[in-house]
Design an enzyme around this catalytic site. Structure first.
Site, short mmCIF file in Angstrom:
data_model
loop_
_atom_site.label_atom_id
_atom_site.label_comp_id
_atom_site.label_asym_id
_atom_site.label_seq_id
_atom_site.Cartn_x
_atom_site.Cartn_y
_atom_site.Cartn_z
N GLY A 1 41.86 -81.25 27.27
CA GLY A 1 40.32 -81.03 27.06
C GLY A 1 39.63 -80.68 28.59
N ARG B 1 50.10 -92.59 30.97
CA ARG B 1 48.99 -92.45 31.54
C ARG B 1 48.76 -93.74 32.21
NH1 ARG B 1 44.10 -89.61 27.87
NH2 ARG B 1 44.93 -87.48 28.19
#
Length: 407
Positions: free
Chosen positions: A382, A40
């Site tokens: 999500g 990330r």
């Protein structure tokens, strides 16, 4: 495609102070405290480098885990990692909006980059409030006057209405970073141009998310088939009347998902033939992988889907024109039980259709395998699952809402 909010391209950032919210939340070894994977951090490095190259004074806002977790820690290590990736010093400030942080921002020169402390160290950050109210938090009030622009690149957290994610957009000209832009373009394009047949492969342990997606997509007719794996499949097997053994029933109960068994039964009846459940499963017996048909399951832990199920699912996947997948098929961290996850990913990658893999564990597995045939691997499980379920993302809605405020 045209976007209805600003991006980096819409602003002149030369010698301007830019607050950029990223999601560099990374897995951390609970014993050593060291970052285990910098995927990330590398992902957002492109946006940060571009801002710096454009002459901006870049102030990074980010979080790591949440209070009470073992990996809830400072961002000092993240700053060191980012410095190496960028080959450019990233100053770490052990403060969020106090005098140390504000003074550091005031001293910045053209091209400088600093990373402020974990925003979740500040209790107001995660209070659940309407986005406009988040603009009145102390963090936003203290930092916004020091900046010229706000860039939101944290797609993985776009389904959260937290202060650092939605508050600044009401105080500063705001736009999307490159990660956010790429993710939304891919998902908007796929959802607005669904080619048939469209297949969803839903697994993992987040049963509520998967049921939300399948109900929405089957109801509106965008999905032709939903292939269930992981804990999702176990619940639908129960809903179909199969005995999966007390061990696995107890696991579902402890996860708080028992009420979804009745929901699964209803969906199977309502969408007859469209929701596919496994015909065989791999169980963990004596330290080994042993496969059984679903009609003859012993009371042992279910760790993966079986070979016959893989064959049937792969055939459906290969005929799809559009594919969405989220969640692993089983306990893919164990060598004997990564077969289902890896074989399904290989089938998706070799399919001629447009494919999107949700974030989280399935994205990690796809990246680890180095698959090149998948159209888009999302950074945010999500957020992407909420979009697939027809839910609006607070961060995106705010960016749209304020886009016409600043010229």
């Amino acid at each position: 495609m045209s976007l209805d909010f600003y991006t980096i391209d819409d602003f002149d950032l030369e010698d301007k102070t830019v607050l950029v919210r990223v999601d560099i939340n990374s897995p951390v070894d609970p014993n050593t405290g060291l970052i285990l994977d910098d995927t990330r951090i590398k992902l957002h490095a492109g946006t940060i480098k571009e801002l710096s190259d454009k002459g901006a004074k870049t102030v990074i806002l980010a979080h790591q885990s949440r209070p009470g977790k073992k990996d809830f820690t400072t961002l000092e290590q993240h700053a060191r990692s980012l410095s190496k990736i960028l080959n450019h010093e990233v100053g770490y400030i052990d403060d969020i909006f106090g005098s140390n942080a504000r003074n550091a921002i005031s001293r910045m020169q053209r091209g400088d980059i600093i990373l402020l402390e974990n925003v979740r160290f500040y209790s107001e950050e995660v209070l659940k409030r309407e986005p406009r109210l988040q603009a009145e938090t102390h963090m936003v009030k203290k930092l916004a006057p020091l900046a010229d622009y706000f860039i939101n690149d944290a797609f993985a957290a776009a389904h959260r209405s937290h202060a650092s994610l939605v508050g600044f957009a009401f105080k500063l000209p705001s736009g999307a970073g490159r990660v956010m832009e790429r993710e939304l373009k891919a998902l908007y394009n796929a959802l607005s141009n669904v080619k048939k047949p469209c297949v969803y492969v839903l697994g993992g342990v987040k049963v509520d998310d998967s049921i939300m997606v399948m109900e929405h997509t089957l109801e509106n007719g965008s999905a032709d088939y939903v292939l269930t794996t992981g804990l999702v499949a176990n619940i639908f097997l129960l809903g179909a009347g199969f005995d999966i053994g007390e061990y696995n029933k107890k696991f579902i109960e402890t996860k708080g998902y028992w009420d979804y068994v009745k929901k699964a039964e209803e969906l199977l009846k309502k969408f007859n033939g469209k929701i596919k459940i496994p015909v065989d499963l791999a169980l963990f017996i004596g330290g080994k992988r042993v496969e059984f048909p679903v009609s003859k399951l012993p009371n042992e832990p279910i760790y993966d889907i079986g070979t016959e199920t893989l064959k049937q699912y792969a055939e459906i996947i290969r005929s799809a024109e559009t594919l969405f997948a989220n969640g692993p098929a089983g306990v893919f961290e164990m060598e004997d039980f990564n077969i289902g996850t890896e074989d399904l990913l290989n089938a998706i990658a070799s399919s001629p259709g447009f494919s999107i893999i949700g974030g989280g564990h399935l994205a990690a597995a796809a990246n680890q395998m180095g698959l090149s045939g998948i159209s888009h691997i999302s950074s945010g499980g999500g957020a992407s699952i909420n979009m697939l379920a027809g839910e609006k993302l607070p961060v995106v809605e705010v960016l749209k809402q304020v886009a016409l405020t600043y010229k």
